[in-house]
Design a protein around this motif. Structure first.
Motif, short mmCIF file in Angstrom:
data_model
loop_
_atom_site.label_atom_id
_atom_site.label_comp_id
_atom_site.label_asym_id
_atom_site.label_seq_id
_atom_site.Cartn_x
_atom_site.Cartn_y
_atom_site.Cartn_z
N GLY A 162 58.53 46.28 51.71
CA GLY A 162 59.86 46.56 52.22
C GLY A 162 60.30 47.98 51.91
N ALA A 163 60.95 48.60 52.89
CA ALA A 163 61.55 49.93 52.69
C ALA A 163 62.95 49.71 52.12
CB ALA A 163 61.59 50.70 53.99
N VAL A 164 63.01 49.52 50.81
CA VAL A 164 64.25 49.14 50.13
C VAL A 164 64.58 50.20 49.08
CG1 VAL A 164 65.34 47.37 48.70
CG2 VAL A 164 63.72 46.71 50.47
N PRO A 165 65.82 50.64 48.98
CA PRO A 165 66.17 51.60 47.93
C PRO A 165 65.77 51.06 46.55
CG PRO A 165 68.00 51.35 49.46
CD PRO A 165 66.98 50.31 49.85
N GLY A 166 65.25 51.93 45.72
CA GLY A 166 64.82 51.53 44.39
C GLY A 166 63.34 51.22 44.28
N ARG A 167 62.64 51.11 45.43
CA ARG A 167 61.20 50.81 45.40
C ARG A 167 60.35 52.05 45.10
NH1 ARG A 167 59.84 45.87 48.12
NH2 ARG A 167 61.40 44.37 47.42
N ASN A 168 60.96 53.23 45.04
CA ASN A 168 60.28 54.46 44.62
C ASN A 168 59.20 54.91 45.60
OD1 ASN A 168 60.20 56.57 42.76
ND2 ASN A 168 58.67 55.59 41.47
N ILE A 169 59.39 54.59 46.87
CA ILE A 169 58.42 55.03 47.88
C ILE A 169 58.39 56.56 47.97
CG2 ILE A 169 57.82 54.89 50.34
CD1 ILE A 169 59.24 52.13 50.34
N GLU A 170 59.53 57.17 47.70
CA GLU A 170 59.60 58.64 47.74
C GLU A 170 58.57 59.27 46.81
OE1 GLU A 170 63.89 57.03 48.08
OE2 GLU A 170 62.02 56.53 47.03
N SER A 171 58.40 58.70 45.61
CA SER A 171 57.46 59.28 44.65
C SER A 171 56.01 59.12 45.11
CB SER A 171 57.65 58.63 43.27
OG SER A 171 58.87 59.04 42.70
N ILE A 172 55.71 58.06 45.83
CA ILE A 172 54.35 57.89 46.35
C ILE A 172 54.06 58.97 47.40
CG2 ILE A 172 52.78 56.31 47.54
CD1 ILE A 172 54.39 53.98 46.39
N ASN A 188 42.28 46.75 54.63
CA ASN A 188 40.88 46.82 54.20
C ASN A 188 40.21 48.18 54.38
OD1 ASN A 188 37.74 45.95 55.37
ND2 ASN A 188 38.34 45.38 53.30
N PRO A 189 40.54 48.98 55.40
CA PRO A 189 39.86 50.28 55.54
C PRO A 189 40.21 51.30 54.45
CG PRO A 189 40.80 49.58 57.63
CD PRO A 189 41.37 48.69 56.58
N TYR A 190 41.22 51.03 53.62
CA TYR A 190 41.68 52.02 52.66
C TYR A 190 40.96 51.85 51.33
CZ TYR A 190 45.07 52.60 56.35
OH TYR A 190 45.65 52.81 57.58
N ASP A 191 41.27 52.76 50.39
CA ASP A 191 40.55 52.79 49.12
C ASP A 191 41.38 52.34 47.92
OD1 ASP A 191 38.24 53.91 50.39
OD2 ASP A 191 39.28 55.85 50.42
N LEU A 192 42.62 52.83 47.82
CA LEU A 192 43.47 52.54 46.67
C LEU A 192 44.83 52.04 47.13
CD1 LEU A 192 42.77 55.70 44.47
CD2 LEU A 192 41.96 53.38 44.02
N GLY A 193 45.22 50.86 46.67
CA GLY A 193 46.56 50.37 46.89
C GLY A 193 47.47 50.90 45.79
N VAL A 194 48.57 51.52 46.16
CA VAL A 194 49.44 52.17 45.17
C VAL A 194 50.82 51.51 45.16
CG1 VAL A 194 48.24 54.37 45.22
CG2 VAL A 194 50.07 53.98 46.85
N TYR A 195 51.38 51.40 43.94
CA TYR A 195 52.70 50.81 43.77
C TYR A 195 53.29 51.38 42.49
CZ TYR A 195 56.27 47.11 44.04
OH TYR A 195 57.45 46.40 44.17
N LEU A 196 54.52 51.83 42.55
CA LEU A 196 55.11 52.61 41.46
C LEU A 196 56.56 52.20 41.29
CD1 LEU A 196 53.87 54.96 39.74
CD2 LEU A 196 55.07 56.53 41.26
N LEU A 197 56.79 51.00 40.78
CA LEU A 197 58.15 50.44 40.69
C LEU A 197 58.71 50.61 39.29
CD1 LEU A 197 60.33 48.84 42.25
CD2 LEU A 197 59.30 46.76 41.30
N PRO A 198 59.73 51.45 39.12
CA PRO A 198 60.33 51.60 37.79
C PRO A 198 60.98 50.29 37.34
CG PRO A 198 60.98 53.40 39.25
CD PRO A 198 60.32 52.37 40.11
#
Length: 382
Positions: free
Chosen positions: A207-217, A273-283
């Motif tokens: 989800g594109a939700v404020p607080g999910r820190n997508i900006e930092s990714i 599946n075609p990608y290499d690294l799943g990233v998640y950065l939730l404060p």
């Protein structure tokens, strides 16, 4: 034995709610199901009671806010516009079992005709779901605590996502929830994809939700520079249009980031599946963030990706114990970029192989059997 009539309540659009969709598979296996939710009728259910999308599920009217502020919680239970509409929709319908997804659905569950047995699926730690938002912390958190204290001890069954959060419910409310993780079915047809010669391919979905820190990714992939790409599969929030505009503008300004349309939950492993690294950065703004074990963890496992996650109690343990990837030092773009830059191509390939090795073990088979056993018990005489 006559199949039970089951009502599934969720104040979400079930078509994009992975947890409830998996729940529905079991409910339909065990009974005749009607859903009460936002959004269109889910596939395969007998009936659907649709809540208008523009109605909030919390009491955001002036009278509702006043009652929250004055702690008049009995008056608030049915003041949220979506709850009022749901109560009207369910009138005249009778059920044997009601599944209340999240604590906010509990008052409604106990107003359903037919003296149904109640199963509450607590997706997260309800009393502090959004306490990083000041208005929620001051007004809604006390109401959620009151709901849990009033209704949870009366429920016939309760479930939640992991042992850390289950322990918190036991300590505060004296209940013992069973564990139903956010795991998804095993996808036997997938295998780790080889690394492409040109770049390490990062991916994030949700989800594109404020607080999910997508900006930092996004910022992190730009810090990494040539040799790295980021693909985003984002679901716009129903109530965050301004944030969606902000995040899409940021993506447009990032030469290494690509935005894709949201993918149906069942299709996510193949899309990732075609990608290499799943990233998640939730404060860790809330206990739910600190103790998260989210859908995307299991999406990435079935997609056979390596992991780069921000620190979190439950995911740290699984990533480290199984050699699935790395945990960043913190939650900034720099922390993420440094963690990824330190990885060799051989290490990333090893992480992908490790997720392949645990994909069946970390599938939803165990969780689905927990749900089946609950439904079997609820069909027995009280």
């Amino acid at each position: 034995m006559t199949r039970p009539r089951i009502l599934c309540i969720s104040f979400s659009d079930i078509s994009s709610d992975s947890r409830v969709l998996r729940q529905l598979d079991v409910l339909q296996e065990m009974g005749d199901v009607t859903t009460l939710s936002y959004g269109p009728k889910p596939d395969g259910v007998e009936g659907h009671l649709q809540i208008p999308m523009d109605l909030p599920s919390l009491p955001q009217t002036p009278v509702g806010v006043m009652n929250l502020a004055l702690r008049r919680f009995r008056a608030v239970e049915f003041q949220a516009p979506a709850v009022k509409a749901a109560l009207d929709l369910v009138q005249g319908h009778s059920f044997d079992i009601v599944v209340a997804n999240e604590a906010r659905a509990l008052p409604l569950a106990y107003r359903v005709e037919g003296a149904p047995r109640i199963w509450c699926d607590l997706h997260e730690w309800a009393p502090e779901e959004r306490t990083h938002v000041l208005s929620w912390r001051l007004l809604v958190a006390p109401f959620m605590d009151w709901l849990c204290a009033r209704y949870l001890p009366r429920a016939d069954a309760t479930t939640t996502v992991n042992t850390s959060i289950a322990r918190m419910y036991e300590e505060r409310y004296g209940i013992e929830p069973e564990i139903v993780r956010n795991a998804r079915p095993f996808v036997a047809a997938l295998a780790p994809t080889p690394l492409a010669p040109g770049a390490i391919r990062l991916v994030h979905s949700g989800g594109a939700v404020p607080g999910r820190n997508i900006e930092s990714i996004i910022d992190a992939v730009d810090l990494l520079g040539d040799g790295y790409t980021l693909d985003l599969f984002l679901i716009p929030s129903r109530q965050a249009d301004a944030y969606w505009k902000q995040i899409t503008a940021r993506i447009a300004n990032s030469p290494r980031t690509t935005l894709h349309d949201a993918v149906a939950p069942d299709d996510l492993p193949v899309a990732l599946n075609p990608y290499d690294l799943g990233v998640y950065l939730l404060p860790p703004h809330t206990p739910n963030h600190r103790l998260m074990l989210p859908n995307k963890f299991f999406d990435f496992v079935q997609a056979r990706l390596g992991f780069v996650f921000g620190p979190s109690t439950e995911t740290d343990r699984l990533i480290i114990e199984n050699g699935l990837g790395v945990v960043t030092a913190g939650y900034s773009a720099t922390d993420l970029a440094e963690a990824i830059r330190a990885l060799s191509r051989e290490e990333i390939a090893g992480f992908k192989a490790a997720t392949d090795a645990v994909a069946e073990e970390m599938s939803s088979d165990v969780d689905l059997e927990v749900e089946r056993n609950i439904l079997r018990r609820l069909q027995q005489p009280a």
